[in-house]
Design an enzyme around this catalytic site. Structure first.
Site, short mmCIF file in Angstrom:
data_model
loop_
_atom_site.label_atom_id
_atom_site.label_comp_id
_atom_site.label_asym_id
_atom_site.label_seq_id
_atom_site.Cartn_x
_atom_site.Cartn_y
_atom_site.Cartn_z
N GLU A 72 0.83 -1.21 0.00
CA GLU A 72 0.00 0.00 0.00
C GLU A 72 0.86 1.26 0.00
O GLU A 72 0.84 2.06 0.94
CB GLU A 72 -0.95 -0.01 1.21
CG GLU A 72 -1.93 -1.16 1.15
CD GLU A 72 -3.04 -1.11 2.20
OE1 GLU A 72 -4.11 -1.65 1.94
OE2 GLU A 72 -2.80 -0.53 3.27
N GLU A 102 -5.56 -8.22 -1.22
CA GLU A 102 -6.25 -8.07 0.06
C GLU A 102 -7.71 -7.78 -0.21
O GLU A 102 -8.03 -6.94 -1.06
CB GLU A 102 -5.69 -6.90 0.89
CG GLU A 102 -4.38 -7.18 1.54
CD GLU A 102 -3.92 -6.04 2.46
OE1 GLU A 102 -4.78 -5.37 3.08
OE2 GLU A 102 -2.71 -5.81 2.52
C1 BGP Z 1 -4.42 -2.85 4.91
C2 BGP Z 1 -3.12 -3.43 5.32
C3 BGP Z 1 -3.17 -4.67 6.08
C4 BGP Z 1 -4.46 -4.96 6.82
C5 BGP Z 1 -5.71 -4.46 6.16
C6 BGP Z 1 -6.96 -4.50 7.02
O1 BGP Z 1 -4.31 -1.49 5.03
O2 BGP Z 1 -2.26 -3.66 4.23
O3 BGP Z 1 -2.00 -4.72 6.82
O4 BGP Z 1 -4.38 -4.84 8.14
O5 BGP Z 1 -5.56 -3.18 5.64
O6 BGP Z 1 -6.98 -3.41 7.86
P1 BGP Z 1 -7.27 -3.50 9.40
O7 BGP Z 1 -6.29 -4.48 9.94
O8 BGP Z 1 -7.06 -2.14 9.90
O9 BGP Z 1 -8.67 -3.96 9.54
#
Ligand code: BGP
Length: 474
Positions: free
Chosen positions: A179, A371
């Site tokens: 990201e 993701e």
């Molecule tokens: C993205 C990241 C991840 C992950 C995901 C979900 O921003 O790459 O590391 O954590 O989001 O977010 P969260 O864990 O805040 O629910």
């Protein structure tokens, strides 16, 4: 058949959210270790509150994570049982170079990932490796100021050279920075940035971003030189901005917000800064230290594919009173047509198809959804079962949207790795109770629990999706 025969079904994790073993195997301290659970998390992650070591009175969930460090064999066996073709994980930079600026790597760290990759190989699982998922050795922050310093480009080149050489034949798919656009919103977590009194954060952020983009292009070059089979991707925190209304000002605002994020991928996929970005730098008085060699490297070594995370679409209004919703790091105007998760992230499967189409039209490179998923609270029933139908529903709708994008729109999609395929620590909140997994991990927000793994209802559902190559979604 809509999904290609070799479609890469799998799941995604990151070292800082699951690995643990923070002080084992010669590993050095990293920025991600010292971002606490609790109300100061956001301040530390965004570089507003300096915390460069553990402080009393705080709980640091990354120290243990879900202890993947000691449980990786069991976890990978479960992924294999679901039929994973790929597994996304990241490298803890400070495991390989504990301080970051050493000339020689730490053998114990290298051996750990080698063992993990060999375990994947045993089951025919292709690793998808994020070189840095928010990870930066703390020494590089204290001594060099994090990614604002160009010297980090050389250190990153050393890191990737070691990785590509050592894991040649074991790893083919690489992502350079997780990201990459998150540096705009979470600069300490994303790039180890802390701001000095009176400094304009934007200047430091765009300089650091430039250094990362150049480092990423170097990584692509080195990856191809060491093994022409290597495939290198960039990674966007994705989700299209919608205009709240058809008012031209809303439409223009949505275009502008998308550009803020897409600028990074424009550079990585097309090889040069788009004119709107150069104009923005000029207008804001941002002078980036950019050499001719940087520009040549960016131009000559664009990525092989474009990957992104997608949890939700976004929305923007120029009128007052529209209300805002939380989302993956980037908040947004509330879209009245969408429902939201328990954490207020709005749910929009068609938005995934829209995002896929926008990215494919813009870059004409293969895409990879690395993701996606629903963060939700799970209940363990008296008989031990976990009936996460809400998660199945979310994923089913998103897989359908991917299918439409492939079948109806002709998008070239390499694979799908839903986020947190095994429960892990949330990046934004540091909670364990915000769960994404097909596999439940017994651990709570303050680190209590046995760490025992158990299968949720979604485990069998996803297994059947993979088995049928996306045809059987019921
Ligand atoms: C993205 C990241 C991840 C992950 C995901 C979900 O921003 O790459 O590391 O954590 O989001 O977010 P969260 O864990 O805040 O629910």
């Amino acid at each position: 058949m809509s999904f290609p025969k070799n479609f890469l079904w799998g799941g995604a994790t990151a070292a800082n959210q699951c690995e643990g073993g923070y002080n084992e195997g010669g590993r050095g301290l990293a920025n991600v270790d010292v971002i606490p659970h609790g109300e100061d998390r956001f301040k530390v992650g965004s570089g507003v509150r300096e915390m460069l070591d553990f402080e009393e009175g705080y709980y640091y969930p990354a120290q243990i994570g879900i202890d993947f460090y000691h449980n990786y064999k069991e976890d990978i066996a479960l992924f294999a049982e679901m039929g994973f073709k790929t597994f996304r994980l990241s490298i803890g930079w400070s495991r390989i170079f504990p301080k970051g600026d050493e000339l020689e790597p730490n053998e114990e760290g290298l051996k750990f990932y080698e063992d993990v990759f060999k375990e994947c190989q045993k089951y025919g699982i292709e690793p998808l490796v994020t070189i840095t998922h928010f990870d930066l050795p703390i020494h590089l922050i204290k001594e060099y100021g994090g990614w604002r310093n160009r010297e980090l480009i050389e250190m990153y080149k050393r890191l990737v050279t070691v990785l590509f050489t050592r894991y040649k034949g074991l790893v083919k798919y690489w992502l350079t920075f997780n990201e990459v656009n998150v540096i705009l919103h979470f600069p300490f977590m994303g790039a180890g940035l802390l701001f000095k009194e009176g400094e304009n954060p934007k200047h430091a952020i765009y300089q650091a971003a430039h250094n990362e983009l150049v480092a990423s292009a170097w990584a692509t070059k080195i990856a191809h030189e060491i093994d022409p089979n290597n495939q290198v991707g960039c990674m966007l925190c994705g989700g299209q901005f919608y205009p709240y209304s058809c008012h031209p000002e809303d439409v223009f605002a949505a275009l502008t917000k998308d550009r803020e994020n897409l600028m990074f991928i424009d550079v990585q996929a097309r090889g040069y800064y788009p004119s709107y970005a150069l104009k923005m730098f000029e207008k804001e008085g941002i002078e980036i230290n950019m050499t001719d060699e940087d520009l040549e490297i960016l131009k000559a070594h664009t990525v092989d594919f474009v990957s992104f995370s997608y949890y939700s679409s976004r929305c923007i209004s120029t009128q007052e009173g529209a209300g805002t919703s939380d989302g993956n790091i980037i908040s947004s105007t509330t879209n009245p047509y969408l429902k939201a998760s328990e954490w207020g992230w709005q749910i929009d499967p068609l938005g995934l198809r829209i995002t896929l189409n926008t990215l494919y039209d813009r870059y004409q490179k293969p895409l990879f959804i690395v993701e996606n998923g629903l963060g939700a609270k799970d209940t363990v029933e008296a008989d031990g079962s976990i009936n996460d139908d809400y998660r199945i529903d979310y994923l089913r709708d998103h897989v359908k949207a991917m299918k439409d994008a492939i079948e109806e729109d002709g998008v070239d999609l390499l694979g799908f790795t839903p986020w947190g395929c095994i429960d892990l620590v949330s990046a934004s909140t540091g909670e364990m109770s915000k769960r994404y997994g097909f596999i439940y991990v017994d651990r709570d927000d303050l680190g209590n629990g046995t760490l025992k793994r158990s299968k949720k209802k979604s485990f069998d559902w996803y297994k059947q999706v993979i088995e049928s190559n996306g045809e059987n979604l019921d």
